[in-house]
Scaffold this motif. Sequence first.
Motif: not given
Ligand code: CO
Length: 248
Positions: A105, A168, A199, A201, A232
Amino acid sequence: MIICKSAAEIEKLRRCGKLVRDLLEEAREQVRPGVTTLELEAFVERRLKQAGAKPAFKGYRGYPCCLCASVNEQIVHGIPSDRRLNEGDIVSLDLGVIIDGYYGDAALTVPVGAISEPLKRLLRVTEESLYLAIDQVRLGNRLGDVSSAVEEYVVRNGFSVVREFVGHGIGRQLHEEPQIPNFGSPGYGPVLKEGMVFAIEPMVNVGSPAMRVLDDRWTAVTVDGACSAHFEHMVAVTRNGPDVLTRL
Ligand code: CO
Ligand code: MF3
């Protein structure tokens, strides 16, 4: 519970991170005045198939696409459409992939042609706030050190952080514990341990931090209509400091 990954699992996540980063770089090169965000979606979907990976967002809670493409006052979760990008716009591209049951991600905000100096500064400050947060991803630090690094830098530069969406943990699921707000207090929150993967962001607004969600039930926009940016990266906690899994 925050899951700590083994070295082998981190290598699997690095593969996901590298793919998501490569595809975002390719998508960035497709951005120019006149392109629609649906064309960017079609490009990314084709490249994902060629790479033998699955999209992480499509079907997630009913999200209809592989890519989130959020233009100007759209903060995140913009659904690709036949809206054409104009010179001077900014577009945030957010992509998630699955390889072998592991998730990647990442996101970045791209200028469309030439953009104004204030927008250049928004992009620069948002990306720098992410790098300052990444620099706090160290053994023994606390999550609040990561969160507060974003807020402190953004506010010092006269912008505001969105509070309704957070970073997250990531691994065998797109969203694992912990939640990673882009605001907080240094010295608070869980202690960072080897093998945690985050992650991070930041979503940064030029004006007020207030947001609302459009009737499409996804697109988050600023209430004041001013622009917003989003960057991110995925980062692993290691003995040797932060390991950015989405690094080029
Ligand atoms: Co994300
Ligand atoms: N990067 C965002 C996140 O981690 C994108 C999610 S889009 C969704 O939540 F469709 F998957 F929700």
